[in-house]
Write a protein that holds these residues in place. Structure first.
Motif, short mmCIF file in Angstrom:
data_model
loop_
_atom_site.label_atom_id
_atom_site.label_comp_id
_atom_site.label_asym_id
_atom_site.label_seq_id
_atom_site.Cartn_x
_atom_site.Cartn_y
_atom_site.Cartn_z
N THR A 116 -19.45 39.98 -91.28
CA THR A 116 -20.10 39.54 -90.04
C THR A 116 -21.16 38.52 -90.42
OG1 THR A 116 -21.80 41.27 -90.12
CG2 THR A 116 -19.79 41.77 -88.90
N ALA A 129 -15.82 35.31 -82.33
CA ALA A 129 -16.97 34.43 -82.41
C ALA A 129 -17.57 34.26 -81.03
CB ALA A 129 -16.60 33.07 -82.99
N ALA A 144 -20.37 36.01 -85.50
CA ALA A 144 -18.93 36.10 -85.74
C ALA A 144 -18.64 37.26 -86.67
CB ALA A 144 -18.41 34.79 -86.35
N LEU A 181 -17.52 32.71 -92.79
CA LEU A 181 -18.25 32.91 -91.55
C LEU A 181 -19.58 32.16 -91.52
CD1 LEU A 181 -17.61 36.69 -90.79
CD2 LEU A 181 -16.44 34.70 -89.84
N VAL A 234 -11.23 31.22 -92.50
CA VAL A 234 -11.14 32.68 -92.52
C VAL A 234 -9.78 33.13 -93.06
CG1 VAL A 234 -10.92 34.71 -91.02
CG2 VAL A 234 -12.85 33.13 -90.71
N CYS A 266 -10.46 37.90 -85.55
CA CYS A 266 -11.76 37.23 -85.66
C CYS A 266 -12.37 37.11 -84.27
CB CYS A 266 -11.58 35.84 -86.28
SG CYS A 266 -13.13 34.92 -86.52
#
Length: 272
Positions: A29, A244, A17, A4, A265, A242
């Motif tokens: 995070t 973002a 994100a 991330l 990820v 996920c």
């Protein structure tokens, strides 16, 4: 998650994100998770979820008339009503083409509001946002594109998608499977695609190329991205989602960096 940290190198002023597993555990995070960002079209999955709650409550039915002549709630959710992108005029017969339509989601909002006698923004809040504790999210305008939210709130929604409490698992499975298979259409920002598969309010990755998710994303991946530089995906094969959010409009920068983040990820998730 180390992956991330890639958002630090994105050409944006502000980005946040997060990754959440199917059991609701937030894996990581990065960035200001409480910062409120305009969602643009990431509003649509939230709106669709509220519509599906209305279906399960019996206020509306998926196959009842809604939108232009011959169209239904299902057509509107799947971008097959025939409505134009931003105009309330029919461009095709329902069910014949995948015409991505903001107007279609506005018609959905009007339809649910009329059926429930509750303004759609209020219905969304009562049916989805409040039960999930999404206190920083609201809809000040169009159910197609005017939502505002945070990464922290969307993590709650991504967890709900993977382990539904507000809807039956069968309804979510239907919403995230291809509706009206085989239709061609344009994926905004990525051009014409054959087929251009969607569920009910969610875009389905399938074999689309190019695409805003990663090369390693499974075909079952679903979600949405927004022209405000935002995305949310759920990959059932990875058992994770996920989110973002950024403050820069979608463009070539996003086409370049989003898939790289997704692949990083997914790779990190497999080594955890």
């Amino acid at each position: 998650m180390e992956s991330l940290r890639m958002i630090e190198n994105w050409p944006v002023d502000t980005a946040a994100a997060a990754v959440v597993r199917a059991d609701g555990t937030t894996v990581g995070t990065h960035g200001p998770a409480g910062h409120r960002f305009p969602l643009a079209s990431v509003t649509k999955p939230l709106a669709a979820y509220a519509v599906l709650v209305a279906v399960e409550e019996g206020a509306v039915e998926l196959d009842e008339p809604a939108g232009p002549a011959g169209s239904t709630v299902r057509h509107l959710l799947a971008h097959t009503s025939g409505l134009a992108f931003d105009e309330h005029r029919a461009m095709a017969e329902p069910g014949t083409r995948r015409l991505y339509s903001n107007a279609g989601f506005e018609a959905l909002g009007d339809h649910v509001a009329k059926a429930t006698d509750i303004p759609f923004a209020d219905y969304l809040r009562e049916a989805v946002l409040e039960p999930l504790g999404m206190t920083a999210t609201d809809l000040p305008g169009s159910p197609a594109k005017d939502g505002v939210s945070t990464v922290s709130d969307l993590v709650r929604f991504a967890a709900e998608l993977q382990a539904p409490r507000l809807l039956s698992p069968e309804t979510v499975a239907e919403a995230t499977s291809v509706a009206f298979p085989g239709l061609t259409g344009v994926l905004p920002g990525y051009g014409h695609q054959r087929p251009n598969d969607w569920g009910l309010g969610f875009e389905i990755r399938d074999g689309k190329s190019p695409h805003w998710t990663g090369a390693s994303s499974s075909p079952r991946t679903y979600g949405h991205f927004g022209q405000s530089g935002t995305f949310l995906w759920v990959d059932p094969a990875a058992g994770a989602a996920c989110v973002a959010l950024t403050d820069r409009a979608f463009g070539p920068w996003a086409i370049e960096v989003w898939p790289a983040l997704t692949d990083a990820v997914l790779a990190e998730l497999t080594t955890d």
